[in-house]
Design a protein around this motif. Structure first.
Motif, PDB file in Angstrom:
ATOM      1  N   LYS A 126      22.199 -19.312  12.236  1.00  0.00           N
ATOM      2  CA  LYS A 126      22.433 -18.560  10.744  1.00  0.00           C
ATOM      3  C   LYS A 126      21.099 -18.546  10.313  1.00  0.00           C
ATOM      4  N   THR A 127      20.995 -17.714   9.076  1.00  0.00           N
ATOM      5  CA  THR A 127      19.920 -17.614   8.313  1.00  0.00           C
ATOM      6  C   THR A 127      19.671 -18.945   7.755  1.00  0.00           C
ATOM      7  N   PRO A 128      18.326 -19.221   7.598  1.00  0.00           N
ATOM      8  CA  PRO A 128      17.855 -20.805   6.751  1.00  0.00           C
ATOM      9  C   PRO A 128      18.360 -20.653   5.299  1.00  0.00           C
ATOM     10  N   GLU A 131      13.628 -22.486   3.068  1.00  0.00           N
ATOM     11  CA  GLU A 131      12.207 -22.090   3.945  1.00  0.00           C
ATOM     12  C   GLU A 131      11.107 -22.564   3.246  1.00  0.00           C
ATOM     13  N   THR A 166      11.977 -26.020   7.383  1.00  0.00           N
ATOM     14  CA  THR A 166      13.119 -25.012   7.439  1.00  0.00           C
ATOM     15  C   THR A 166      14.336 -25.646   7.673  1.00  0.00           C
ATOM     16  N   TYR A 173      18.582 -25.458   7.958  1.00  0.00           N
ATOM     17  CA  TYR A 173      19.579 -24.470   8.424  1.00  0.00           C
ATOM     18  C   TYR A 173      20.810 -25.328   7.848  1.00  0.00           C
TER      19      TYR A 173
END
Lengths: 250, 479
Positions: free
Chosen positions: A3-5, A8, A28, A30
């Motif tokens: 998935k997108t973080p 970040e 980062t 997730y």
């Protein structure tokens, strides 16, 4: 996890009273991940959580933080909270005369409003709050007392977990939740946290001791020293650290 | 943090409008002729005029008190007009229907129900506009219970025996500078008499409003609770926003006979002046009650958020054995407001008890002082006092001061005094904000929590009002 973080952090440098405390942190997270941040006293652990929550005495010198793809530093502390960042405090403060219930309701109302949900009516909210109290082994009278007023150390920490449960954050930062807790209280608090682990929610657990991580088992462990992450690894890193001491990584 | 507090020290006063009505106002200045005119306007009996003149002569010999922790330019007593009344076509209004609709509208705007709403709320209201009592609602219903609730001018005519007996019996004419001035020129106010063994069937309420420019308002309230009776009385105040300071010097006298109880609640929200400290009401008020008979009780509850200057010490003389005096106070100052307020508990009877709970909140550049006296006379065996005095500071440019005096002449007495000073801390605000609550809401929640012990003494509807009022008064205190 493709998935997108959720969060970040890039090359974050932050200072308090002109003194640099965080010296280039990158991290980062997730959705669904649990990260533990460990480190000796003064390594910058608490500073990281305070900077992320938006505390005003902390100055961001350089670097960036995106939360759900947006620049976190453009948001006021209350906006970050409504967007889903939750900080469980190391030393929760007292607010005398304001009942815990009143405080929790104001908080949940504010967050729900932001998320486009209707305010919960008082009976529904009471019921919900009582259920969560039960899970955390807190008596219902607990809700009538002033916010943290005269609470024991364990009650204060469980109150933080109660708030977390009610607010359903997408990223929770636990700042030394284990400090000042005996083993029974620690277990109750950890169970409360574990009940909130799911696929969507990210968790950053800041702690000095690996003890807490026996109960809240992390996916990643990062070791902080002098404002930098000096070592990252899996669960085993915490155990190794306990065995060898912080001097090992310094 | 303090910069932000600074930047938000603005306020909006919601009762600050001016009502355009024709009024009849005496030229400024005070002399015996002015007093004769005031007395004449009211068609007063000779004894009343004499009482006023006597007070005036005493006042002329007196000096402005200087001991309070207050700073303001001297009041020019010759620049004030001592009487103003809304001009109606004939004489004073005979009933509510004859009252100028603009005035009624003013009270509507302020949320003071004179007509139906009063009946729904079950609150009987006497409204004083500038110097004249506009109308008392609910009169007939009260009359059935034998309760007298009318303007003091009316009482002078209708109940002279009660007025002559009790007027000045608690606060004598020469009691202090402002009380003497009030005694000379008081224009109106409320009178209440509760007969023996009667529980007043509803809350009684007075609303005071200063409208006219350069006028002073000098009301006089007298409440007599006869043996075994009970009454709860509420008082509210507002004024338009004007650049000039306006003087308000009221006197309130309470008499509780044996086994009687009087509960007196005030929400004072006179115009506090603008953000630079310009304008606002000078509030110099004398309030005192006497627990005259055994087992009587007087309880003062006040929420003071308005006025540029507040000088006010609602007190109780505990003369009857086993009598009880209480004082619960919230005083909030913001901007350039100054308050010097507190109470006196004078223990004379045996086993008398008093409780003082004072909550002072200072924000902006304001100064907030608690001044209290607990006096135990030699004959007051078994007297007890408990005093709790808490101050809360918001920001770092304001001040909180405490002047507690204790005079104990009886070794048997038990006196307790607790005092705290605290700040709305950054940690508390951050906790609230981290939970999604915005800063203004957070401050008002913290302040309301601090005032909780006092608010719970107020009648329910008033407690809600008081909470809202604090919120409005704190607008701009933090940011």
């Amino acid at each position: 996890m493709s998935k997108t973080p959720l969060l970040e952090v890039k090359d974050l440098v932050a200072a308090v009273d002109g003194k640099t405390i965080l010296n280039g942190i990158s991290l980062t997270v997730y959705p669904g991940e649990v990260h533990a941040i460990m480190g000796p006293n003064g390594s910058g652990k608490s500073t990281l959580s305070n900077v992320l929550a938006g505390r005003e005495d902390y100055e961001v010198v350089s670097g960036s933080v995106t939360f759900k793809g947006n620049n976190l530093f453009e948001l006021e502390p209350e906006e970050r909270a409504r967007e889903g960042i939750f900080l469980a405090f190391q030393y929760p403060v007292e607010i005398p005369g304001v009942s815990n219930m009143q405080f929790l309701k104001a908080s949940v109302d504010a967050v729900r409003k932001h998320r486009g949900l209707e305010e919960l009516d008082a009976p529904t909210f009471m019921k919900l709050a009582r259920e969560h109290c039960k899970e955390l082994k807190l008596k219902p009278e607990f809700l009538k007392r002033g916010v943290n007023e005269g609470f024991s150390g364990g009650e204060k920490k469980r109150n933080e977990i109660l708030q977390m449960a009610l607010l359903e954050p997408s990223l929770a930062l636990l700042d030394e939740t284990d400090s000042g807790l005996d083993i029974d209280a620690l277990q109750v608090a950890a169970e409360g946290v574990n009940a909130l682990r799911n696929e969507e929610r990210g968790l950053i657990v800041v702690t000095h001791y690996q003890r807490l991580l026996n109960y809240i088992v992390p996916d990643y462990v990062h070791v902080l020293a002098d404002g930098k992450i000096v070592k990252s690894g899996g669960r085993e890193l915490a155990l190794e650290l306990e065995e060898k001491g912080y001097s090992w990584i310094q | 943090m303090s910069d932000e507090i600074e930047s938000l020290i603005r306020r909006e006063y919601q009762a600050g409008f001016i009502t355009n009505i024709e009024s009849e106002t005496l030229p400024p200045g005070l002399n015996e002729d002015v007093i004769r005119i005031i007395s004449g306007k009211k068609n007063e009996p000779e004894w009343m005029l004499e009482w006023r003149l006597e007070a005036y002569r005493k006042w002329r010999e007196m000096d402005v008190p200087q001991w309070a922790h207050l700073q303001h330019p001297p009041v020019d007593f010759d620049a004030i007009s001592y009487y103003s009344s809304p001009k109606s076509k004939d004489d004073a209004p005979k009933s509510l229907d004859e009252v100028d609709p603009e005035i009624l509208e003013t009270f509507e705007k302020l949320g003071i129900p004179l007509h139906e709403r009063a009946k729904l709320a079950g609150v009987a209201v006497d409204a004083v506009f500038d110097s004249v009592s506009i109308g008392t609602t609910y009169k007939d219903e009260l009359a059935k219970a034998g309760v007298i609730f009318c303007s003091i001018s009316e009482a002078v005519h209708e109940h002279p025996e009660l007025i002559r007996k009790y007027l000045g019996s608690v606060v004598p004419q020469q009691d202090n500078f402002y009380a003497a001035l009030n005694s000379a020129v008081f224009s109106d106010g409320s009178f209440v008499y509760i007969p023996k063994n009667t529980r007043c069937p509803m809350e009684l309420s007075t609303y005071f409003r200063i409208n006219e420019l350069n006028t002073g308002q000098f009301e006089r309230t007298l409440i007599v609770a006869d043996e075994g009776s009970y009454v709860s009385y509420l008082e509210g105040c507002t004024a338009p926003m004007r650049d000039e300071n306006q003087l308000h010097a009221a006197v309130v006298e309470l008499v509780a006979l044996g086994d009687a109880e009087i509960k007196y609640s005030t929400v004072q929200n006179w115009y506090p002046g603008d953000e630079n400290g310009k304008g606002g009401i000078y509030n110099f008020v004398t309030k005192r009650g006497v627990c005259d008979g055994a087992n009587s009780k007087i309880s003062w509850t006040q929420v003071e958020t308005g006025s540029a200057i507040t000088w006010k010490y609602p007190s109780v003389i505990l003369r009857g054995d086993n009598s009880i005096g209480e004082f619960y106070s919230v005083a909030l100052t913001n901007g350039y407001q100054q308050a010097d307020t507190g109470t006196k508990m004078i223990h004379m009877g045996k086993n008398t008890k008093s409780t003082i709970v004072s909550k002072g909140i200072s924000a902006g550049r304001s100064q907030n002082a608690y001044r209290g006296l607990v006096r135990i006379s030699p004959r007051a065996e078994g007297a007890r006092n408990y005093t709790q005095c808490d101050s809360l500071l918001i920001g770092d440019q304001c001040g909180a001061h405490t002047f507690p005096y204790i005079e104990n002449k009886n070794p048997d007495a038990i006196l307790e005094h607790e005092a705290t000073t605290s700040k709305v801390s950054d940690d508390q605000l951050f906790l609230c904000r981290q939970r999604g609550i915005d800063e203004e809401k957070a401050v008002s929640m913290i302040v309301n929590g601090f005032c909780k012990e006092v608010f719970k003494e107020l009648p329910m509807e008033f407690a809600v009002e008081a909470g809202k009022l604090l919120e409005v008064s704190l607008e701009g205190a933090v940011g």
